[in-house]
Scaffold this motif. Structure first.
Motif, short mmCIF file in Angstrom:
data_model
loop_
_atom_site.label_atom_id
_atom_site.label_comp_id
_atom_site.label_asym_id
_atom_site.label_seq_id
_atom_site.Cartn_x
_atom_site.Cartn_y
_atom_site.Cartn_z
N ALA A 287 12.82 5.90 -4.25
CA ALA A 287 11.33 6.31 -3.93
C ALA A 287 10.86 4.55 -5.07
O ALA A 287 9.71 4.35 -3.56
N LEU A 288 11.65 3.77 -5.60
CA LEU A 288 10.54 2.82 -5.52
C LEU A 288 10.61 1.39 -4.29
O LEU A 288 9.81 1.29 -4.27
N VAL A 289 11.56 1.93 -3.79
CA VAL A 289 12.01 1.04 -2.44
C VAL A 289 10.51 1.73 -1.38
O VAL A 289 9.73 0.84 -0.87
N LEU A 290 10.77 2.93 -1.13
CA LEU A 290 8.85 3.38 -0.51
C LEU A 290 8.05 3.56 -1.32
O LEU A 290 6.93 3.14 0.10
N GLU A 291 7.45 3.21 -2.12
CA GLU A 291 6.35 2.89 -2.74
C GLU A 291 5.75 1.58 -2.85
O GLU A 291 4.86 1.04 -2.47
N ARG A 292 6.69 0.52 -2.79
CA ARG A 292 6.50 -1.00 -2.68
C ARG A 292 6.32 -1.27 -1.06
O ARG A 292 5.29 -1.95 -0.70
N MET A 293 6.82 -0.56 -0.31
CA MET A 293 6.37 -0.10 1.24
C MET A 293 5.22 0.16 1.63
O MET A 293 4.53 -0.57 2.27
#
Length: 66
Positions: free
Chosen positions: A12-18
């Motif tokens: 979820a953190l990776v998606l939010e950064r993207m």
């Protein structure tokens, strides 16, 4: 995108950064249009957490999308 050895909260953190990177970066469309804003939508499926143990990872992803 496959993120091996990544739990759902980390994914979820990776998606939010993207999403944030794409939201901050205008994309040039054409001389007439100029720059446009793009958006990003993503989802998370974990294996085996999102599916029965007999399912493959692609089936787990499809199952969580419905």
């Amino acid at each position: 995108m496959v993120l091996p050895e990544t739990g759902p909260s980390e994914a979820a953190l990776v998606l939010e950064r993207m999403r944030l990177v794409l939201a901050r970066q205008p994309v040039f469309a054409s001389d007439g249009t100029g720059s446009i804003q793009i958006t990003f939508s993503g989802g998370i499926a974990s294996f085996p957490g999102s599916a029965p143990s007999s399912a493959s990872p692609p089936r787990a992803a499809r199952a969580s999308a419905t």
